[in-house]
Write a protein that holds these residues in place. Structure first.
Motif, PDB file in Angstrom:
ATOM      1  N   THR A 100       0.835  -1.192   0.000  1.00 39.71           N
ATOM      2  CA  THR A 100       0.000   0.000   0.000  1.00 39.71           C
ATOM      3  C   THR A 100       0.878   1.253   0.000  1.00 39.71           C
ATOM      4  O   THR A 100       0.402   2.353   0.271  1.00 39.71           O
ATOM      5  N   SER A 101       2.157   1.053  -0.295  1.00 42.23           N
ATOM      6  CA  SER A 101       3.130   2.136  -0.414  1.00 42.23           C
ATOM      7  C   SER A 101       3.799   2.066  -1.779  1.00 42.23           C
ATOM      8  O   SER A 101       3.950   0.988  -2.353  1.00 42.23           O
ATOM      9  N   HIS A 102       4.204   3.224  -2.283  1.00 39.58           N
ATOM     10  CA  HIS A 102       4.957   3.264  -3.532  1.00 39.58           C
ATOM     11  C   HIS A 102       6.350   2.687  -3.309  1.00 39.58           C
ATOM     12  O   HIS A 102       7.000   2.964  -2.291  1.00 39.58           O
ATOM     13  N   VAL A 103       6.829   1.898  -4.277  1.00 39.32           N
ATOM     14  CA  VAL A 103       8.203   1.378  -4.236  1.00 39.32           C
ATOM     15  C   VAL A 103       8.799   1.468  -5.639  1.00 39.32           C
ATOM     16  O   VAL A 103       8.188   1.011  -6.610  1.00 39.32           O
ATOM     17  N   VAL A 104       9.985   2.072  -5.729  1.00 45.29           N
ATOM     18  CA  VAL A 104      10.744   2.154  -6.974  1.00 45.29           C
ATOM     19  C   VAL A 104      12.102   1.518  -6.736  1.00 45.29           C
ATOM     20  O   VAL A 104      12.770   1.825  -5.732  1.00 45.29           O
ATOM     21  N   ILE A 105      12.518   0.632  -7.618  1.00 44.19           N
ATOM     22  CA  ILE A 105      13.822  -0.023  -7.505  1.00 44.19           C
ATOM     23  C   ILE A 105      14.529   0.062  -8.857  1.00 44.19           C
ATOM     24  O   ILE A 105      13.955  -0.326  -9.884  1.00 44.19           O
ATOM     25  N   SER A 106      15.743   0.582  -8.840  1.00 39.34           N
ATOM     26  CA  SER A 106      16.556   0.727 -10.061  1.00 39.34           C
ATOM     27  C   SER A 106      15.789   1.452 -11.159  1.00 39.34           C
ATOM     28  O   SER A 106      15.845   1.081 -12.337  1.00 39.34           O
ATOM     29  N   PHE A 138      11.246   7.656   1.210  1.00 37.93           N
ATOM     30  CA  PHE A 138      12.705   7.740   1.281  1.00 37.93           C
ATOM     31  C   PHE A 138      13.239   7.497  -0.123  1.00 37.93           C
ATOM     32  O   PHE A 138      12.918   6.479  -0.746  1.00 37.93           O
ATOM     33  N   ARG A 139      14.045   8.419  -0.642  1.00 40.15           N
ATOM     34  CA  ARG A 139      14.516   8.353  -2.025  1.00 40.15           C
ATOM     35  C   ARG A 139      16.039   8.297  -2.130  1.00 40.15           C
ATOM     36  O   ARG A 139      16.744   8.857  -1.292  1.00 40.15           O
ATOM     37  N   ARG A 140      16.481   7.642  -3.206  1.00 41.62           N
ATOM     38  CA  ARG A 140      17.897   7.692  -3.588  1.00 41.62           C
ATOM     39  C   ARG A 140      17.973   8.221  -5.009  1.00 41.62           C
ATOM     40  O   ARG A 140      17.350   7.694  -5.921  1.00 41.62           O
ATOM     41  N   ARG A 163      18.376  11.809 -11.330  1.00 41.23           N
ATOM     42  CA  ARG A 163      17.347  10.841 -11.697  1.00 41.23           C
ATOM     43  C   ARG A 163      17.017  10.002 -10.465  1.00 41.23           C
ATOM     44  O   ARG A 163      17.884   9.721  -9.628  1.00 41.23           O
ATOM     45  N   LEU A 164      15.764   9.621 -10.361  1.00 45.22           N
ATOM     46  CA  LEU A 164      15.312   8.819  -9.233  1.00 45.22           C
ATOM     47  C   LEU A 164      15.705   7.363  -9.463  1.00 45.22           C
ATOM     48  O   LEU A 164      15.298   6.758 -10.449  1.00 45.22           O
ATOM     49  N   VAL A 165      16.487   6.819  -8.558  1.00 43.20           N
ATOM     50  CA  VAL A 165      16.918   5.424  -8.664  1.00 43.20           C
ATOM     51  C   VAL A 165      16.014   4.530  -7.830  1.00 43.20           C
ATOM     52  O   VAL A 165      15.497   3.525  -8.319  1.00 43.20           O
ATOM     53  N   ASP A 166      15.826   4.884  -6.558  1.00 45.76           N
ATOM     54  CA  ASP A 166      15.042   4.051  -5.638  1.00 45.76           C
ATOM     55  C   ASP A 166      14.137   4.930  -4.790  1.00 45.76           C
ATOM     56  O   ASP A 166      14.462   6.093  -4.512  1.00 45.76           O
ATOM     57  N   ALA A 167      13.042   4.343  -4.342  1.00 42.21           N
ATOM     58  CA  ALA A 167      12.161   5.035  -3.393  1.00 42.21           C
ATOM     59  C   ALA A 167      11.275   4.012  -2.710  1.00 42.21           C
ATOM     60  O   ALA A 167      10.893   3.005  -3.309  1.00 42.21           O
ATOM     61  N   VAL A 168      10.944   4.284  -1.450  1.00 44.40           N
ATOM     62  CA  VAL A 168       9.968   3.464  -0.735  1.00 44.40           C
ATOM     63  C   VAL A 168       9.177   4.383   0.186  1.00 44.40           C
ATOM     64  O   VAL A 168       9.743   5.206   0.901  1.00 44.40           O
ATOM     65  N   GLY A 169       7.863   4.263   0.115  1.00 43.52           N
ATOM     66  CA  GLY A 169       7.010   5.144   0.889  1.00 43.52           C
ATOM     67  C   GLY A 169       6.513   4.506   2.169  1.00 43.52           C
ATOM     68  O   GLY A 169       6.534   3.293   2.338  1.00 43.52           O
TER      69      GLY A 169
END
Length: 287
Positions: A100-106, A138-140, A163-169
């Motif tokens: 239920t949270s956004h997640v971005v990886i690589s 939290f972003r990288r 550029r956005l590499v990773d994120a987790v909400g």
């Protein structure tokens, strides 16, 4: 002639010594440079036990999210990723095991709460969905040759040249201010506080200090007291004492867990004082 010959021999010897001397490495060039290592501290507080990790700025470590297809404990994440440290991260639905949270990886979106049908179709949450989709994360970033971390709302634009590499909400934000009303939908008038923000509980948080170091805190309940722990305001104050300037709350309660250097700590205890090993959907990994 003998004096001139002796002087010449002395000069030749001196020149040879200087050449040899200059070819040897200086002490400063051969002295080992101490590696920037993770610092771990355990603090026993009146109502809780705080496990604190500090990952120094500009160290060799990366802090990245990971997502499991099926929920897993931090120990299982550790075995899979061979990480130095792992902490639970975003929110999830334990029924359908979807984030239920956004997640971005690589650079790739791997979890989008808007695609979680149980969340989107929940009539009790309909009025809160726009806020749920815009919680703190939290972003990288990769900014040229530089790695940057930040804690911002999901709608925050990416800095120029990065550029956005990773994120987790997760959420709510803790520092510079607590955003419990905006992100946790705290309503004192109607007694709504889904995160029990003012009550003691097991908690997990991540923060960034002024020099760019990353601080991960997992607050565990005391084995002898299943009603112990820490409130969000107390967690914010603890993060402040660690030099943190930006911080956010991660999933807490039974999800709170931390793996470090081969040891696992769980935050929530049952009535018998035994730790609850709840599997989670996403984590923050230190590699």
């Amino acid at each position: 002639m003998r004096k001139i010959w002796l002087l010449g021999l002395t000069l030749v010897s001196l020149g040879t010594w200087l050449v040899l001397r200059s070819s040897l490495p200086s002490k400063s060039s051969v002295a080992p440079t101490p590696a920037k290592t993770i610092r771990y501290e355990q603090r026993t507080l009146p109502q809780s036990i705080a496990h604190i990790l500090v990952i120094p700025a500009n160290s060799q470590f990366l802090i990245t999210p990971a997502l499991s297809e099926q929920v897993a404990t931090v120990e299982e994440f550790a075995r899979k990723h061979q990480a130095k440290a792992i902490a639970n991260a975003g929110f999830f639905d334990p029924v359908n095991q979807k984030s239920t949270s956004h997640v971005v990886i690589s650079g790739q979106v791997v979890a989008d709460p808007q695609k979680n049908e149980r969340l989107v179709n929940n009539p009790n949450l309909k009025s809160y969905l726009s806020q749920i989709f815009n919680r703190t994360e939290f972003r990288r970033y990769q900014c040229g040759q530089t790695i940057r971390y930040d804690i911002v709302l999901h709608s925050q634009s990416i800095p120029a040249g990065c550029r956005l590499v990773d994120a987790v909400g997760a959420g709510p934000g803790l520092l510079p201010e607590i955003t419990s009303v905006q992100e946790g939908f705290v309503d004192r008038t109607n007694g709504r506080d889904a995160l029990d923000s003012t009550q003691p509980n097991a908690r997990t948080a991540v923060g960034i200090t002024g020099d760019g170091s990353i601080v991960i805190v997992m607050v565990a309940q005391k084995p002898s007291d299943s009603a112990s722990g820490m409130s969000l305001p107390a967690l914010r104050d603890l993060m402040k004492t660690l030099g943190v300037q930006k911080a956010m709350n991660l999933d807490g309660g039974s999800s709170s867990s931390l793996y470090y250097n081969g040891k696992t700590f769980y935050g929530k205890v049952n009535l018998e004082g035994n730790p609850l090993k709840r599997p989670v959907k996403s984590v923050l990994i230190v590699q």
